[in-house]
Design an enzyme around this catalytic site. Structure first.
Site: not given
Ligand code: GLN
Length: 500
Positions: A81, A156, A180
Site C-alpha cells: 500500500k 482504503s 481497510s
C-alpha cells in the site's frame, strides 16, 4: 517465459524455484506482464519498482544456483500500500500533498517481506491517507474491482486487494484502521487479515489513527495469509506499540479442523438493517458449514458495538488531525507558491495538497478535540470504546471465534456512495468494533452473489490469530470459492502458463 500468477501460490513458487521450473526473474516479469495487460483498466498501482524487483529476483536466482536454502517468500511478487515506505520508491498516500515524496527509509513490515525473499513489484493505490472504503478518494483516480470494472474494490487498501484479485502479485500488504484490509478483501474475494494491535510493527507506515492502525496481508488463500503473518509479525524496537511475543508458526494448526470450536454468530450485527439479505444468508451458510464440521455454533450479541461507528468517527479523525499536522508544506511534499508569510504558507499548502475527505477528517478531528468539546466527544467516544471491549470480553468467555459479514454489501458501483459520506461510513459497521477492541480478524470469501464475492469476518480474542485462521481454512476448503475473476481467467486463457 511469463506465468499466470493467479495460479501460483507461495509454496508453489518455492517448489518451482527449487525444481528450476522457472526463475525469480521470470516471476517478476510475469507480474509486470499482467500489470501491462490489466492495470490500465484496474489501476491497482500508483508506481512500479522494476529495478528493485529485478535486483531482488536476481538475488533469489543466485541463491537457487548456489543451492542455498530459500527464505520463506523466495521469489514471491508482492506489492505494498502506498502509505508504506520503501527506499527507492515514492510514498504518496495517494495524496497530492505527498506527490513525488521519496522514501528515505524502509517500513519494518516491508523490510521483513523483502528479507524473506519477496520481489517488490510496486506501490498500490489507496484512499487518500487511508480515509475511505472505496479507493475513490485517491488523488490519482479510483481503483476498479477486477470482478466488475464498474465497481469499487473497497478501501482504503483497494489497490492492494485488486492487485491480488487481478493476479498482478501473489501477496500484498495493506493497513487497517477501521476495516481497510478486511472490507476490500471481502469485495475482491481475497483473504485479508487485521492482526492483533501490536502484532505487526507500524514503523514506516504513515500514521492515520495510532491507537487503531495495524498492517496486515492480502492473499488468495488462507495458507498464504498465515505464511505472510509468519514473516511480518514480531517485536520491533522502532515501534513502541509492537509487542514481544514468542515466535508462532501460524501455518502449523491450519488443518486442525473445527471440531469442538465454539463459534458465535453475532446476531444483533447480522440483523442490522442495511445488511444485504443475500450476504446475511452466505454468512449463515458458512456457520452451518462449520457446524457440519463439528463446531459448536451458537448466537451472541455485542450490544455496544452499535455505537462503534460514531465512536470511531470521533477517535479516528481526532488522531488523524493530530497525525496529519506534520504535512505543512515545510517538511514534506507539496509547498504552495507565493505565500505571504509562514501561516499563509501552511494554509495554502494544506488547502492545495489535501483532498476533500482528508479536509473533512481534519476538521471533524480538530473540532472534537477542541477545548470545551473534548469531554462531550473524544471523552465520550473513549468510554464507548471501553464498553465495546467489554462486550468482546464477555463474548469470548463463551466463544472461541465470532462471525459477522465483513461488509454489509458486495462491491458497489463506482460513484454510488461518493456523494454521501455517511452511507460510505456505514460500509465499515462490521469491521470497526474490531479495531476499537484491538483484536484480530480475518475476512475469508464464503460465496458470491450475482458474481460478486462475499466475505465472512472471523474475529478472535487478542493473539488468537491461529484459531481464526484455522476456522477460515475450514470455511475456505468447504466452500470452494474460486478466487480468480472471469476477466482474469479470460486473459490468462484458463489456468497454467501464458507465453510471453
Ligand atoms: N473506511 C474507514 C475510514 O474511512 C476505515 C479506513 C481504514 O481502515 N484505514 O476511516
Amino acid at each position: 517465459m511469463t506465468f499466470d500468477l493467479s495460479s501460483l501460490t507461495v509454496t508453489g513458487i518455492r517448489e518451482g524455484l527449487a525444481a528450476r521450473e522457472f526463475s525469480a526473474v521470470e516471476l517478476a516479469e510475469s507480474a509486470y506482464a499482467r500489470i501491462d495487460a490489466l492495470d490500465a483498466d484496474v489501476h491497482a498501482f500508483n508506481s512500479l519498482s522494476r529495478d528493485l524487483a529485478s535486483e531482488a529476483a536476481r538475488a533469489v536466482d543466485a541463491l537457487v544456483a548456489a543451492g542455498g536454502e530459500l527464505p520463506p517468500l523466495a521469489g514471491v511478487p508482492v506489492a505494498f500500500k502506498d502509505n508504506m515506505n520503501l527506499r527507492g520508491t515514492t510514498t504518496t498516500c495517494s495524496s497530492r500533498i505527498l506527490e513525488g515524496y521519496r522514501s528515505v527509509y524502509d517500513c519494518t513490515a516491508v523490510r521483513r517481506m523483502l528479507d524473506a525473499g519477496a520481489l517488490p513489484v510496486g506501490k498500490c493505490n489507496m484512499d487518500e491517507f487511508a480515509f475511505g472504503s472505496s479507493t475513490e478518494n485517491s488523488a490519482f483516480g479510483p481503483t476498479h474491482n477486477p470482478w466488475d470494472l464498474d465497481r469499487v474494490p473497497g478501501g482504503s487498501s483497494g489497490g492492494s486487494a485488486a492487485a491480488i484479485a487481478a493476479g498482478e502479485v501473489v501477496l500484498s500488504l495493506g493497513s487497517d484502521t477501521g476495516g481497510s484490509i478486511r472490507q476490500p478483501g471481502a469485495l475482491t474475494g481475497t483473504v485479508a487479515m487485521k492482526p492483533t494491535y501490536g502484532r505487526v510493527s507500524r514503523y514506516g507506515c504513515v500514521a492515520f489513527a495510532s491507537s487503531l492502525d495495524q498492517i496486515g496481508p492480502f492473499s488468495k488463500t488462507v495458507e498464504e495469509c498465515a505464511q505472510t503473518m509468519n514473516v511480518i509479525c514480531g517485536k520491533d524496537p522502532m515501534d513502541a506499540t509492537s509487542l514481544e511475543r514468542p515466535a508462532e508458526d501460524f501455518t502449523a494448526g491450519l488443518r486442525g479442523g473445527v471440531k469442538g470450536l465454539r463459534v458465535g454468530i453475532v446476531r444483533d450485527l447480522l440483523d442490522l438493517e442495511g445488511c444485504d439479505p443475500r450476504v446475511r444468508r452466505s454468512v449463515l451458510d458458512a456457520a452451518d458449514t462449520l457446524a457440519g464440521l463439528g463446531a459448536e455454533v451458537g448466537d451472541v450479541d455485542l450490544p455496544s458495538t452499535q455505537y462503534g461507528l460514531p465512536a470511531y468517527y470521533i477517535i479516528g479523525p481526532a488522531e488523524a488531525s493530530s497525525n496529519l499536522a506534520r504535512f505543512d508544506g515545510i517538511r514534506y511534499g507539496h509547498r504552495a507558491k507565493d505565500a505571504d508569510d509562514v501561516l499563509d504558507l501552511y494554509l495554502r499548502s494544506r488547502a492545495e495538497g489535501f483532498g476533500p475527505e482528508s479536509i473533512r477528517r481534519i476538521m471533524i478531528g480538530t473540532y472534537a478535540l477542541s477545548a470545551g468539546y473534548y469531554d462531550a466527544y473524544y471523552g465520550q467516544a473513549q468510554k464507548v470504546r471501553t464498553l465495546i471491549i467489554r462486550d468482546f470480553e464477555r463474548a469470548f468467555a463463551d466463544f472461541d471465534v465470532l462471525l459477522t459479514p465483513t461488509s454489509p454489501t458486495t462491491a458497489f458501483k463506482i460513484g454510488e456512495k461518493a456523494a454521501d459520506p455517511v452511507s460510505m461510513y456505514l460500509s465499515d459497521v462490521y469491521t470497526i468494533p474490531v479495531n476499537l477492541a484491538g483484536i484480530p480478524a480475518v475476512s475469508v470469501p464464503c460465496g458470491s452473489v450475482d458474481g460478486l464475492p462475499v466475505g465472512l469476518q472471523i474475529m478472535g480474542s487478542h493473539f488468537a490469530e491461529s484459531t481464526i485462521l484455522r476456522a477460515a481454512y475450514a470455511v475456505e476448503q468447504a466452500c470452494g470459492f474460486d478466487p480468480v475473476p472471469p476477466l482474469v481467467k479470460a486473459l490468462a486463457g484458463g489456468r497454467g502458463t501464458t507465453a510471453s
